[in-house]
Design an enzyme around this catalytic site. Sequence first.
Site, short mmCIF file in Angstrom:
data_model
loop_
_atom_site.label_atom_id
_atom_site.label_comp_id
_atom_site.label_asym_id
_atom_site.label_seq_id
_atom_site.Cartn_x
_atom_site.Cartn_y
_atom_site.Cartn_z
N ASP A 267 -10.92 5.76 5.16
CA ASP A 267 -12.21 5.09 4.12
C ASP A 267 -13.45 5.33 4.53
O ASP A 267 -14.29 5.94 3.54
CB ASP A 267 -12.00 3.66 3.98
N TYR B 1 -7.41 -10.44 -1.59
CA TYR B 1 -7.98 -9.15 -0.91
C TYR B 1 -8.68 -8.68 -2.48
O TYR B 1 -8.52 -8.87 -3.65
CB TYR B 1 -6.51 -8.17 -0.89
N TYR C 201 -13.54 1.56 13.02
CA TYR C 201 -12.62 2.02 11.92
C TYR C 201 -12.41 3.36 12.01
O TYR C 201 -11.62 3.93 12.89
CB TYR C 201 -13.26 1.46 10.45
N GLU D 147 -4.00 -2.31 14.57
CA GLU D 147 -4.41 -1.53 13.47
C GLU D 147 -4.94 0.05 14.10
O GLU D 147 -4.50 1.03 13.64
CB GLU D 147 -5.27 -2.10 12.48
N TRP E 112 0.84 -1.06 0.10
CA TRP E 112 0.18 -0.03 -0.06
C TRP E 112 0.84 1.26 0.10
O TRP E 112 1.66 1.26 0.73
CB TRP E 112 -0.74 -0.14 1.32
N SER E 113 0.38 2.24 -0.62
CA SER E 113 1.16 3.22 -1.00
C SER E 113 1.59 4.22 0.14
O SER E 113 2.75 4.33 0.65
CB SER E 113 0.25 4.48 -1.98
C1 2M8 Z 1 -7.19 0.62 4.89
O1 2M8 Z 1 -7.67 0.95 3.58
C2 2M8 Z 1 -7.95 -0.43 2.77
C3 2M8 Z 1 -8.32 0.34 1.43
O2 2M8 Z 1 -7.01 0.96 0.95
C4 2M8 Z 1 -8.95 -1.14 3.21
O3 2M8 Z 1 -9.76 -0.93 4.24
O4 2M8 Z 1 -9.15 -2.52 2.63
C5 2M8 Z 1 -6.92 2.16 5.45
O5 2M8 Z 1 -6.70 2.32 6.73
C6 2M8 Z 1 -5.89 2.70 4.58
O6 2M8 Z 1 -5.53 3.96 5.10
C7 2M8 Z 1 -4.70 1.80 4.77
O7 2M8 Z 1 -3.58 2.32 3.67
C8 2M8 Z 1 -5.00 0.44 4.09
C9 2M8 Z 1 -3.62 -0.56 4.30
O8 2M8 Z 1 -3.20 -0.76 5.63
O9 2M8 Z 1 -5.99 -0.22 4.86
#
Ligand code: 2M8
Length: 423
Positions: A160, A73, A342, A386, A24-25
């Site tokens: 999100d 995913y 979340y 998380e 992830w970016s």
């Molecule tokens: C969460 O987002 C992803 C989609 O990108 C998801 O919920 O599946 C967010 O917390 C985001 O900020 C984070 O970059 C990603 C991966 O940790 O998870």
Amino acid sequence: MCVLDANWTGSHTIPASGLYPHQWSWDSGFIAIGLRHLSPERAQLELESLLLGQWQDGRIPQIVYDVTKDDEYSPSASFWGSAQIPGAPSISTAGLIQPPNHAWATWEVHCADPATSRARNFLPRMYPHLVAWHEYLKTHRDRGGVGLASVIHPWESGMDNSPLWDNALARIPSTPQHAIQRPDLLHADLTERPSEKEYGKFFWLAEQYRDRECDDLRGEDRFIMEDPTFNALWAYSELSLAKIAEAIDLDPTPHLERAADLTTALSSLYDEELGLFVARDVIDDTLVRKVTISGLVPLILPGLSQAPAVLRTLLGSRFLENRPLMVPSYDVTATDFQPTQYWRGPAWFNMNWLLIQGLRTHGRDTTADELSANLQTLALEHHFPEYVDPWTGAPHGTRNFSWTAALAVDLAVGVTNHQGRIS
Ligand code: 2M8
């Protein structure tokens, strides 16, 4: 550090095994900031491998996929089919983006070990990619015309299901063309993840964008938002780009000017009555007057004229006054505050880390020290969750989460080179 080792694939660090099996970016940006203390070279590789996914138009994608885990995913690499899209790289990526913390991370990683960085020609190789990324934001994402970047999907904000997006999402159908897979629910409880309805909307928006080959200049977006955190990170990253430019004998002035312009443009998101920054819905040109942690993050910017008032909001009843362990993601006095859901209440480690930097920038070291101590304790006590309930510290979401571990390491080392200042 076991978590970062376990989540390391050989070229990058996944956010967490199971729930997030790809790269992830903005996670990689935060991870590199912590990883630089353990292995500067691995931190460099983290950022370099992310850039292998950069598109010709300069965008750094939200996700660089590991296609061997395509069914783990959703949306998957096959959902995006990026290899068929003109201008996308040969490896599979998402078409969307995430907040631009990469130039900041690049500079911090360089400072951790300038000798290795020089030997590997790290900065001269990274610089043109980072410039192209920021140019993408300027040329393709200034949808509101005030100099700020817009996000066109909640995933792009990294937050999100933040309450900031509720009104805009109300306009979006929750009926995508394809059935939605939810492999995330194998690893996290539905009560801690976005709802089925929210996921329907997320997929609907992603399909629309994918179906026009992720071309920003073609077609119409139904969700266009200016977010304070996204733009504050862009401004801060321009300051970092200025340092990078200087270090490789290039002119830093354009980056300094852009950072100043962005800081000024952010004023258009400032809500004087609420005492913090809010989001703008670009489609109907309204400010979303909700008090979220995103609106505090511009504190990372030195010279922020609104800083005294934003600090009062952070220390006031909506966030820290009643002494939560970490800063919640949403106004604790809001009727829809949910401490475990979340991005609608829980405390996140990356956002708290950003606020710790912001507090130090504006001379609030005591509060920064307290938050930093709590962040490290909760990270360690609960196996790097998380996110946590801000009142009890109870862990939620997945565990062994990479940015939690990386940022706890960074604070533990305590040498965050904050725009040249060793704190
Ligand atoms: C969460 O987002 C992803 C989609 O990108 C998801 O919920 O599946 C967010 O917390 C985001 O900020 C984070 O970059 C990603 C991966 O940790 O998870």
